[in-house]
Design an enzyme around this catalytic site. Structure first.
Site, PDB file in Angstrom:
ATOM      1  CB  SER A  27      -0.932   0.011   1.217  1.00 26.85           C
ATOM      2  OG  SER A  27      -1.648   1.234   1.217  1.00 26.85           O
ATOM      3  CE  LYS A  28       3.907   2.163  -4.780  1.00 25.82           C
ATOM      4  NZ  LYS A  28       3.708   0.795  -4.356  1.00 25.82           N
ATOM      5  CB  SER A  29      -2.963   4.436   1.476  1.00 26.76           C
ATOM      6  OG  SER A  29      -3.689   3.960   0.372  1.00 26.76           O
ATOM      7  CB  THR A  74      -7.288  -2.056   0.004  1.00 27.74           C
ATOM      8  OG1 THR A  74      -6.987  -2.469  -1.318  1.00 27.74           O
ATOM      9  CG2 THR A  74      -6.296  -2.665   0.980  1.00 27.74           C
ATOM     10  CE  LYS A  78     -11.128  -1.557  -2.719  1.00 27.89           C
ATOM     11  NZ  LYS A  78     -10.818  -1.092  -4.088  1.00 27.89           N
ATOM     12  N   GLY A 139     -12.624  -6.583 -17.960  1.00 27.90           N
ATOM     13  CA  GLY A 139     -12.494  -7.012 -16.573  1.00 27.90           C
ATOM     14  C   GLY A 139     -13.773  -6.713 -15.813  1.00 27.90           C
ATOM     15  CG  ASN A 163     -14.370 -10.625 -16.589  1.00 26.42           C
ATOM     16  OD1 ASN A 163     -13.197 -10.236 -16.586  1.00 26.42           O
ATOM     17  ND2 ASN A 163     -14.868 -11.387 -15.626  1.00 26.42           N
ATOM     18  CB  ALA A 167     -21.444 -15.281 -15.330  1.00 26.37           C
ATOM     19  CE1 TYR A 230      -0.995   1.809  -8.145  1.00 24.23           C
ATOM     20  CE2 TYR A 230       1.397   1.815  -8.088  1.00 24.23           C
ATOM     21  CZ  TYR A 230       0.192   1.650  -7.456  1.00 24.23           C
ATOM     22  OH  TYR A 230       0.149   1.317  -6.128  1.00 24.23           O
TER      23      TYR A 230
HETATM   24  P1  NDP Z   1     -10.176  -8.753  -8.898  1.00 24.65           P
HETATM   25  O1  NDP Z   1      -9.325  -9.908  -8.493  1.00 24.65           O
HETATM   26  O2  NDP Z   1     -11.426  -8.470  -8.180  1.00 24.65           O
HETATM   27  O3  NDP Z   1     -10.573  -8.932 -10.468  1.00 24.65           O
HETATM   28  C1  NDP Z   1      -9.588  -9.266 -11.395  1.00 24.65           C
HETATM   29  C2  NDP Z   1     -10.154  -9.132 -12.794  1.00 24.65           C
HETATM   30  O4  NDP Z   1      -9.096  -9.371 -13.711  1.00 24.65           O
HETATM   31  C3  NDP Z   1     -11.259 -10.116 -13.141  1.00 24.65           C
HETATM   32  O5  NDP Z   1     -12.116  -9.532 -14.084  1.00 24.65           O
HETATM   33  C4  NDP Z   1     -10.452 -11.270 -13.759  1.00 24.65           C
HETATM   34  O6  NDP Z   1     -11.215 -12.058 -14.641  1.00 24.65           O
HETATM   35  C5  NDP Z   1      -9.445 -10.477 -14.546  1.00 24.65           C
HETATM   36  N1  NDP Z   1      -8.201 -11.190 -14.860  1.00 24.65           N
HETATM   37  C6  NDP Z   1      -7.213 -11.507 -14.011  1.00 24.65           C
HETATM   38  N2  NDP Z   1      -6.186 -12.084 -14.679  1.00 24.65           N
HETATM   39  C7  NDP Z   1      -6.561 -12.126 -15.978  1.00 24.65           C
HETATM   40  C8  NDP Z   1      -5.930 -12.604 -17.177  1.00 24.65           C
HETATM   41  N3  NDP Z   1      -4.710 -13.156 -17.159  1.00 24.65           N
HETATM   42  N4  NDP Z   1      -6.603 -12.469 -18.346  1.00 24.65           N
HETATM   43  C9  NDP Z   1      -7.828 -11.896 -18.372  1.00 24.65           C
HETATM   44  N5  NDP Z   1      -8.473 -11.423 -17.279  1.00 24.65           N
HETATM   45  C10 NDP Z   1      -7.841 -11.536 -16.101  1.00 24.65           C
HETATM   46  O7  NDP Z   1      -9.193  -7.502  -8.893  1.00 24.65           O
HETATM   47  P2  NDP Z   1      -9.638  -5.962  -8.773  1.00 24.65           P
HETATM   48  O8  NDP Z   1     -10.784  -5.750  -9.674  1.00 24.65           O
HETATM   49  O9  NDP Z   1      -9.742  -5.588  -7.353  1.00 24.65           O
HETATM   50  O10 NDP Z   1      -8.366  -5.202  -9.340  1.00 24.65           O
HETATM   51  C11 NDP Z   1      -8.055  -5.196 -10.730  1.00 24.65           C
HETATM   52  C12 NDP Z   1      -6.805  -4.376 -10.927  1.00 24.65           C
HETATM   53  O11 NDP Z   1      -7.077  -2.998 -10.701  1.00 24.65           O
HETATM   54  C13 NDP Z   1      -5.714  -4.780  -9.930  1.00 24.65           C
HETATM   55  O12 NDP Z   1      -4.562  -5.098 -10.669  1.00 24.65           O
HETATM   56  C14 NDP Z   1      -5.501  -3.554  -9.080  1.00 24.65           C
HETATM   57  O13 NDP Z   1      -4.128  -3.340  -8.807  1.00 24.65           O
HETATM   58  C15 NDP Z   1      -6.045  -2.423  -9.946  1.00 24.65           C
HETATM   59  N6  NDP Z   1      -6.616  -1.348  -9.128  1.00 24.65           N
HETATM   60  C16 NDP Z   1      -6.067  -0.102  -9.236  1.00 24.65           C
HETATM   61  C17 NDP Z   1      -6.572   0.948  -8.501  1.00 24.65           C
HETATM   62  C18 NDP Z   1      -5.952   2.303  -8.635  1.00 24.65           C
HETATM   63  O14 NDP Z   1      -6.246   3.165  -7.785  1.00 24.65           O
HETATM   64  N7  NDP Z   1      -5.169   2.556  -9.652  1.00 24.65           N
HETATM   65  C19 NDP Z   1      -7.685   0.762  -7.550  1.00 24.65           C
HETATM   66  C20 NDP Z   1      -8.203  -0.588  -7.518  1.00 24.65           C
HETATM   67  C21 NDP Z   1      -7.649  -1.597  -8.270  1.00 24.65           C
HETATM   68  P3  NDP Z   1     -12.162 -13.255 -14.083  1.00 24.65           P
HETATM   69  O15 NDP Z   1     -13.390 -12.596 -13.568  1.00 24.65           O
HETATM   70  O16 NDP Z   1     -12.399 -14.078 -15.279  1.00 24.65           O
HETATM   71  O17 NDP Z   1     -11.356 -13.955 -13.020  1.00 24.65           O
END
Ligand code: NDP
Length: 290
Positions: A27-29, A74, A78, A139, A163, A167, A230
């Protein structure tokens, strides 16, 4: 960076803040909120706290019973943060998830500042336009769940979520039933051949510098591409975007700082300036010092 972000001066209980998650080392918060506090000459502490799964609710209640000023939440808590609050802002309600808890006279408020952070970064910092644009989101995890409401508030022309697990994309669209903006969901290849003006990578594939499976879409002449992840180097999705002649490409560092600034504002009623904080984090990221 983990640990405590303290600013000199006496710290009252109401000036103590934290982010709860598991894992939390990344975390960078704390450093972002320390920078905000220094800028605003505020006195507060902000800690990153790793919370055991079964202790989340007890820890949150304990924090606020002791007079804590506010929490960021986080992964993976959430949705549980949203569930335990007394009230919720519109973005948190739509998402069913909260990244920010605010104690108020009428109870604990759940807020979701991720989407507002993303929109601020795109619109205010990067100068991108969202109104009237055809938006593709790849996603359907927790992050995408949090950004949809603020994105739709910007009145894009239409928004599609694809995605790997279709579903999950459909479930997110269902949460926004009745939206005035046309919404659709499906498997990645659903949009093959379509043209978009904004493509957001909301998958976590970039964390391992992998490219998620992408549809064969066309990018319009002024198409912008945003990766929520990032990193010091352009992510695989950013490289793909550049190779497909995207007009502008960005990563999620600005979103991270903007969502934190909104939390700060909700807790303390003061809005920190973000440009210098984003710049300093970017430099440190490039130097590999964070
Ligand atoms: P989740 O684990 O809840 O969801 C991950 C998502 O990525 C799902 O849709 C999953 O698909 C998909 N996925 C993972 N690996 C692959 C792959 N190899 N190919 C295709 N799809 C893939 O994670 P979060 O939604 O919480 O976070 C997503 C990203 O967003 C993280 O990397 C996080 O660091 C970043 N983030 C950045 C923020 C910011 O402030 N910049 C804030 C919050 C998050 P499936 O449903 O099929 O498993």
């Amino acid at each position: 960076m983990t640990g405590k972000a303290a600013v000199k001066g006496r710290v009252d209980q109401g000036d103590t803040y934290a982010v709860f998650g598991n894992p939390i080392k990344h975390s960078k918060s704390p450093q972002i909120h320390k920078a905000f506090a220094e800028q605003l000459e505020d006195t507060l502490t902000y800690r990153a706290v790793r919370v055991e799964d079964e202790k989340f609710e007890t820890k949150v209640r304990g924090f606020f019973e002791r007079g804590g000023g506010g929490l960021n939440i986080t992964v993976p808590f959430k949705e549980r943060a949203f569930a335990l609050a007394d009230r919720a802002g519109a973005a948190a309600q739509r998402a069913g998830a909260a990244n920010c808890l605010v104690p108020r006279d009428d109870g604990l408020h759940a807020e979701n500042t991720d989407g507002l952070g993303l929109v601020r970064d795109m619109v205010a910092n990067l100068g991108w336009q969202l109104q009237g644009r055809r938006v593709l989101v790849i996603g359907a995890g927790g992050a995408v769940r949090g950004i949809l409401h603020p994105l739709l508030q910007e009145r894009p022309d239409a928004l599609t979520i694809v995605n790997r697990s279709p579903a999950r994309a459909q479930a997110l669209v269902d949460r926004h039933e009745g939206s005035a903006i046309p919404l659709q969901a499906g498997p990645v290849d659903k949009v093959n051949g379509e043209t978009f003006d904004l493509v957001i990578n909301g998958t976590s594939a970039s964390l391992s510098d992998a490219l998620p499976m992408l549809p064969e879409v066309k990018l319009s002449a002024r198409c912008c591409c945003y990766d929520l992840v990032y990193a010091a180097e352009p992510t695989a999705f950013m490289r793909w975007s550049a190779a497909h002649a995207a007009w502008a490409v960005a990563d999620g560092l600005g979103m991270l700082v903007e969502q934190a600034a909104e939390s700060y504002y909700l807790w303390r009623g003061k809005r920190p300036a973000t440009e210098a904080v984003i710049g300093s984090l970017r430099s440190r990221l490039l130097e590999n010092s964070i």
